[in-house]
Write a protein that holds these residues in place. Structure first.
Motif, PDB file in Angstrom:
ATOM      1  N   ALA A  71       0.854  -1.187   0.000  1.00 42.79           N
ATOM      2  CA  ALA A  71       0.000   0.000   0.000  1.00 42.79           C
ATOM      3  C   ALA A  71       0.898   1.248   0.000  1.00 42.79           C
ATOM      4  N   PRO A  72       0.333   2.392  -0.385  1.00 41.72           N
ATOM      5  CA  PRO A  72       1.162   3.606  -0.415  1.00 41.72           C
ATOM      6  C   PRO A  72       1.699   3.994   0.959  1.00 41.72           C
ATOM      7  N   ARG A  73       0.900   3.723   2.001  1.00 43.56           N
ATOM      8  CA  ARG A  73       1.367   4.034   3.358  1.00 43.56           C
ATOM      9  C   ARG A  73       1.027   2.867   4.275  1.00 43.56           C
ATOM     10  N   SER A  74       1.928   2.562   5.171  1.00 45.17           N
ATOM     11  CA  SER A  74       1.734   1.399   6.043  1.00 45.17           C
ATOM     12  C   SER A  74       0.773   1.727   7.186  1.00 45.17           C
ATOM     13  N   LEU A  75       0.295   0.686   7.837  1.00 41.12           N
ATOM     14  CA  LEU A  75      -0.570   0.886   9.001  1.00 41.12           C
ATOM     15  C   LEU A  75       0.178   1.629  10.099  1.00 41.12           C
ATOM     16  N   HIS A  76       1.471   1.359  10.226  1.00 35.65           N
ATOM     17  CA  HIS A  76       2.264   2.089  11.211  1.00 35.65           C
ATOM     18  C   HIS A  76       2.116   3.606  10.993  1.00 35.65           C
ATOM     19  N   GLU A  77       2.235   4.011   9.740  1.00 42.10           N
ATOM     20  CA  GLU A  77       2.139   5.452   9.438  1.00 42.10           C
ATOM     21  C   GLU A  77       0.735   5.986   9.680  1.00 42.10           C
ATOM     22  N   LEU A  78      -0.249   5.242   9.171  1.00 36.52           N
ATOM     23  CA  LEU A  78      -1.637   5.706   9.308  1.00 36.52           C
ATOM     24  C   LEU A  78      -2.040   5.775  10.774  1.00 36.52           C
ATOM     25  N   ALA A  79      -1.612   4.776  11.539  1.00 36.51           N
ATOM     26  CA  ALA A  79      -1.974   4.744  12.962  1.00 36.51           C
ATOM     27  C   ALA A  79      -1.261   5.857  13.719  1.00 36.51           C
ATOM     28  N   ARG A  80      -0.013   6.120  13.321  1.00 37.18           N
ATOM     29  CA  ARG A  80       0.751   7.183  13.983  1.00 37.18           C
ATOM     30  C   ARG A  80       0.048   8.524  13.781  1.00 37.18           C
ATOM     31  N   GLU A  81      -0.459   8.713  12.573  1.00 39.18           N
ATOM     32  CA  GLU A  81      -1.142   9.952  12.241  1.00 39.18           C
ATOM     33  C   GLU A  81      -2.442  10.082  13.039  1.00 39.18           C
ATOM     34  N   HIS A  82      -3.141   8.951  13.146  1.00 38.71           N
ATOM     35  CA  HIS A  82      -4.456   8.948  13.782  1.00 38.71           C
ATOM     36  C   HIS A  82      -4.359   8.938  15.314  1.00 38.71           C
ATOM     37  N   LEU A  83      -3.409   8.172  15.824  1.00 38.55           N
ATOM     38  CA  LEU A  83      -3.341   7.972  17.276  1.00 38.55           C
ATOM     39  C   LEU A  83      -2.145   8.651  17.929  1.00 38.55           C
ATOM     40  N   GLY A  84      -1.201   9.069  17.149  1.00 37.77           N
ATOM     41  CA  GLY A  84       0.049   9.596  17.704  1.00 37.77           C
ATOM     42  C   GLY A  84       1.000   8.469  18.038  1.00 37.77           C
ATOM     43  N   GLU A  85       2.213   8.873  18.416  1.00 41.22           N
ATOM     44  CA  GLU A  85       3.219   7.855  18.794  1.00 41.22           C
ATOM     45  C   GLU A  85       2.743   7.143  20.046  1.00 41.22           C
ATOM     46  N   ASP A  86       2.947   5.846  20.125  1.00 39.44           N
ATOM     47  CA  ASP A  86       2.518   5.114  21.317  1.00 39.44           C
ATOM     48  C   ASP A  86       3.677   4.361  21.902  1.00 39.44           C
ATOM     49  N   LEU A 135      -3.801  -2.653  19.760  1.00 37.84           N
ATOM     50  CA  LEU A 135      -4.012  -3.330  18.484  1.00 37.84           C
ATOM     51  C   LEU A 135      -2.666  -3.874  18.018  1.00 37.84           C
ATOM     52  N   PHE A 136      -2.649  -5.174  17.742  1.00 36.30           N
ATOM     53  CA  PHE A 136      -1.473  -5.738  17.073  1.00 36.30           C
ATOM     54  C   PHE A 136      -1.833  -5.855  15.608  1.00 36.30           C
ATOM     55  N   GLY A 137      -1.150  -5.058  14.785  1.00 37.49           N
ATOM     56  CA  GLY A 137      -1.599  -4.876  13.404  1.00 37.49           C
ATOM     57  C   GLY A 137      -1.262  -6.003  12.446  1.00 37.49           C
ATOM     58  N   THR A 138      -0.267  -6.798  12.752  1.00 40.15           N
ATOM     59  CA  THR A 138       0.263  -7.892  11.909  1.00 40.15           C
ATOM     60  C   THR A 138       1.050  -7.342  10.710  1.00 40.15           C
ATOM     61  N   CYS A 139       2.065  -8.081  10.294  1.00 41.37           N
ATOM     62  CA  CYS A 139       2.979  -7.563   9.264  1.00 41.37           C
ATOM     63  C   CYS A 139       2.359  -7.540   7.872  1.00 41.37           C
ATOM     64  N   PRO A 148       1.239   0.282  19.566  1.00 35.35           N
ATOM     65  CA  PRO A 148       2.667   0.462  19.840  1.00 35.35           C
ATOM     66  C   PRO A 148       3.464   0.477  18.539  1.00 35.35           C
ATOM     67  N   GLN A 149       4.183   1.578  18.320  1.00 36.63           N
ATOM     68  CA  GLN A 149       4.880   1.739  17.034  1.00 36.63           C
ATOM     69  C   GLN A 149       6.060   0.783  16.880  1.00 36.63           C
ATOM     70  N   GLY A 150       6.499   0.169  17.979  1.00 41.09           N
ATOM     71  CA  GLY A 150       7.632  -0.764  17.878  1.00 41.09           C
ATOM     72  C   GLY A 150       7.253  -2.139  17.381  1.00 41.09           C
ATOM     73  N   GLN A 151       5.976  -2.389  17.207  1.00 45.10           N
ATOM     74  CA  GLN A 151       5.538  -3.739  16.831  1.00 45.10           C
ATOM     75  C   GLN A 151       5.929  -4.088  15.400  1.00 45.10           C
ATOM     76  N   SER A 152       6.121  -5.371  15.149  1.00 42.32           N
ATOM     77  CA  SER A 152       6.461  -5.796  13.788  1.00 42.32           C
ATOM     78  C   SER A 152       5.656  -7.036  13.404  1.00 42.32           C
ATOM     79  N   CYS A 153       6.228  -8.210  13.610  1.00 47.18           N
ATOM     80  CA  CYS A 153       5.599  -9.462  13.180  1.00 47.18           C
ATOM     81  C   CYS A 153       5.458 -10.356  14.405  1.00 47.18           C
ATOM     82  N   CYS A 154       4.474 -11.257  14.394  1.00 47.16           N
ATOM     83  CA  CYS A 154       4.266 -12.139  15.543  1.00 47.16           C
ATOM     84  C   CYS A 154       5.306 -13.257  15.588  1.00 47.16           C
ATOM     85  N   GLY A 155       6.008 -13.467  14.482  1.00 50.58           N
ATOM     86  CA  GLY A 155       7.043 -14.508  14.455  1.00 50.58           C
ATOM     87  C   GLY A 155       6.614 -15.780  13.753  1.00 50.58           C
ATOM     88  N   GLN A 156       5.367 -15.824  13.321  1.00 47.76           N
ATOM     89  CA  GLN A 156       4.830 -17.057  12.751  1.00 47.76           C
ATOM     90  C   GLN A 156       5.583 -17.600  11.536  1.00 47.76           C
TER      91      GLN A 156
END
Lengths: 475, 279
Positions: free
Chosen positions: A460-475, B35-39, B66-74
């Protein structure tokens, strides 16, 4: 034993099988039929779960004291007049059978259905020593007639439809061509009936060996099992060492699970309980009964608490009936005696991981097999474990399996190390995501095997990390 | 529609009982969740992740990502690279430290947290305590919306036939196939139609689809044909691995049908975003 070349070509065989429309239709139809039959036997899900837990407990208990039970079995069988033989390898097992054949100067052997005899390739071995060995189970008879191997552990000829059997009988038995299934079975039975009386030795498998009573249980539907074990003067039963149960009452839940899971029958037409040769006052039955107990790698599985569960198996075949992979490629593509999910987890102990290294990978780990297994073998977990054994360094200690590290690859190991670094370093992951999303347009149209059946996936053009950061802020 | 507990016919939909004992759910809706977003969702279906967040927010819940999350390891775990999987799992553990529920918009990653993390850390008693606590508060999204949020969806869309593909992990590890169905059933204008061999795997299986392309290809061809043959105008699934597989195959076959994540479908049908806008 020779390392078979067949599993090396598993992918080739699978490739051919998925492109064989007739084979695919035959298997899909047959498996649908068997799944529906089984389901009809278990209308109450809670009852099924309770019974599966019971079956699992009975098998686990038997395996927890396997050495002791085998000794009790031997003692009680011997007391009943059965001669017990131990074989570590299939070569030893064949040699034992050959010794008995020689002692009786036997020329003709008739055999009931036995997967352990398939492990031994007994037909082939005896033929090599000038002894005819005829299969008396209808499916096995058809398979033998066509110079094939069984494609299913319960229904050996399930890969053939009526027309194919009709042609085979017409060619080999020189009978008029008919696709009438009843007529075909009748032709087979007539041919076999004569052979039962001519045979010097009858061979059978064993479904449950009862330590307490020294009895061998054998289930079947055609009566050929009873004929093979009672008409010829000598009966040789062959079985794996894991088939022992402690008490006769243990058989009750296992039998109920076996027949309902296998063929969707509440009980088989015949349940034979063999407790020794003909006694002085009896009019029929064999004069000699032998039991050959075969290890063939089972001890290796037994030695590991997770892998040991493989030996729970009561050989119902439900795992293959429900397997999306087996349904697509059929039994022959596996190139092993036991196909399907149970074959993938038991065969590595018999042949070593080297000869079977592709089998554990040939699963999406969908879990259908584990879900229906009547004795709750965690097949997906064991497949995963075998993958681990496959990629461990060949000299890594402790060693659990012959052929450990057969798929060990430095390059793949390094790739996973890279994956690990990426997924344990948030900054690196963020950078990777940024690159993957921004450079998505550069995704090549072909991505190895994936794009044989799929278009290339585009980030996708932007990842969920980016979209969530924008929506929720850094967590 | 079949409501039996086992496979009554191959073409009917199978509802097997979950293997584990039935789960009990908290009485109260929590104020906060992770929310764990999954990779896979992160890169390929980020909108589905945002729609999951909006659904939860609409229920009055504060969502933490949490912005540090990545993959569950599966992927490593199922490929047999257990040590690598464990380290990736360990990196996630620290990020979900508060006792808030962890909601996962994927049955297979949720299953990893719930069932396989305890296996991975079985040899580390101290970590295992933390892992067990995490696994106990991990929920698949559909399960969480239905059982914990007790969501009530009001359908605002036009009549439509929908096929639901449930991932094998959601069905067999998490037992959440029933939740996806129940959520769709709340939508008045949505008719859920069965598809042929519905409980059968779509052929993804992570690395399976690239290690065994012939077999996996045959499986996804059958799955896409079944979905197409169901008469459904839309395909919904709560697992992005399956969606990647099914949508990739549809595209390769020049089919117009595409699978949509359940979160996106539910949000779209029930009036859009938390702020009232249409997604």
């Amino acid at each position: 034993m020779n390392a078979p070349a067949i599993p090396m070509t598993f992918k080739c065989r699978a490739h051919d099988a998925v492109h064989d429309a007739q084979l695919r239709r035959n298997f899909r139809g047959a498996m649908d039929f068997l799944m529906a039959k089984r389901a009809a036997q278990f209308p109450d899900g809670d009852e099924l779960e309770r019974l599966r837990s019971f079956g699992n407990a009975v098998r686990a208990r038997a395996l927890s004291k396997l050495p002791e039970l085998l000794e009790r079995l031997e003692t009680n069988l011997t007391r009943n007049g059965v001669k017990v033989h131990w074989a570590e390898t299939v070569d030893e097992a064949n040699a034992i059978v050959h010794d008995i054949v020689r002692a009786h100067e036997a020329r003709q052997v008739i055999k009931g259905k036995s997967m352990v005899s398939e492990e031994m390739e007994m037909n082939h071995y005896l033929e090599g020593h000038g002894v005819d060995c005829l299969e008396s189970d209808m499916g096995e008879f058809i398979v033998q007639l066509g110079n094939e191997k069984p494609s299913h552990i319960i229904m050996p000829a399930i890969h053939l439809n009526a027309g194919q059997v009709a042609s085979l009988f017409h060619d080999k038995l020189e009978v008029d061509y008919t696709e009438d299934v009843d007529r075909l079975i009748q032709i087979g039975r007539e041919t076999l009936r004569r052979k039962f009386y001519e045979a010097d030795i009858g061979v059978s498998g064993v479904n449950f060996a009862v330590a307490e009573t020294g009895s061998l249980l054998l289930v079947e539907n055609e009566g050929n099992g009873r004929m093979s074990t009672t008409v010829p003067p000598v009966h040789i039963a062959v079985t794996g060492i894991e088939k022992v149960v402690e008490n006769l009452r243990d058989v009750v839940p296992l039998l109920s699970l076996l027949t309902r899971s296998a063929t969707g029958q509440p009980i088989t037409t015949y349940v034979n309980v063999i407790s020794g040769p003909r006694k002085a006052e009896e009019l029929d039955g064999p004069q000699e009964v032998h039991l050959v107990l075969l290890d063939n790698g089972r001890s290796q599985a037994f030695a590991d608490s997770e892998l040991r569960q493989t030996l729970n198996c009561i050989r119902c075949g439900a795992c293959m009936n429900h397997c999306p992979v087996y349904t697509r490629i059929g039994g022959h593509a596996y190139g092993t005696v036991y196909p399907g999910p149970i074959g993938k987890i038991i065969t590595p102990h018999m042949l070593g991981l080297e000869a079977t290294k592709d089998l554990p990978s040939a699963s999406s780990l969908c879990g259908a097999c584990g879900e229906v297994c009547p004795v709750k073998i965690p097949i997906p977990a064991i497949l995963r474990r075998l993958r681990e054994e496959n990629v461990r360094a060949p000299d890594d200690e402790p060693r659990h399996m012959r052929g450990q590290g057969s798929k060990y690859s430095r390059a793949e190991g390094l790739a996973w190390k890279g994956w690990r670094l990426l997924n344990t370093s948030p900054r690196l992951y963020r950078l990777f995501n940024l690159a993957a999303t921004r450079l998505s347009a550069l995704t090549p149209p072909k991505l190895g095997p994936w794009t044989e059946h799929h278009s290339a996936p585009k980030a996708a053009p932007r990842s969920l990390h980016e979209l969530a950061r924008e929506h929720l802020g850094e967590d | 529609m079949s409501n039996g507990t086992s496979n009554t016919a191959s073409n009917a939909t199978r509802l097997a009982p979950p293997l584990a004992a039935a789960r009990t759910y908290p009485e109260q809706k929590p104020s906060d969740v992770y929310l764990f977003g999954t990779c896979v969702l992160d890169l390929f279906f980020p909108d589905a992740g945002m729609d999951a967040i909006r659904l939860l927010e609409r229920e009055g819940i504060r969502v933490h990502f949490p912005q540090g999350q990545s993959c569950c390891g599966q992927p490593a775990y199922t490929s047999g690279y257990t040590d690598d999987a464990r380290e990736v799992a360990r990196a996630q553990l620290a990020l979900f430290a508060r006792d808030w529920p962890v909601v996962v918009p994927s049955g297979s990653c949720a299953g990893m947290f719930r069932h396989h993390y305890p296996e991975l850390f079985a040899g580390e008693p101290d970590t295992l305590k933390q892992v067990d606590a995490l696994s106990a508060r991990t929920y698949e999204l559909a399960e969480f919306l239905l059982e914990v949020c007790k969501i009530r969806l009001e359908d605002r869309g036009a009549p439509v036939k929908v096929a639901l593909h449930t991932s094998c992990s959601a069905r067999r590890e998490m037992g959440t196939h029933v939740h996806g169905r129940a959520l769709l059933a709340q939508l008045e204008q949505v008719e859920r139609v069965d598809h042929d061999h519905e409980s059968e795997c779509c052929g993804f299986g992570g690395t399976f689809s690239v290690r065994m392309p012939d077999i996996a290809g045959a499986m996804v061809r059958d799955k896409t044909a079944a979905l197409k043959g169901s008469g459904a105008a839309e395909v919904v699934s709560a697992d992005c691995g399956c969606l990647l597989n099914i949508n990739g195959a549809f595209e390769k076959q020049y089919e117009r049908l595409r699978g949509e994540h359940l979160a996106s479908f539910l949000l779209r049908r029930s009036g859009g975003k938390a702020d009232g806008g249409q997604s």
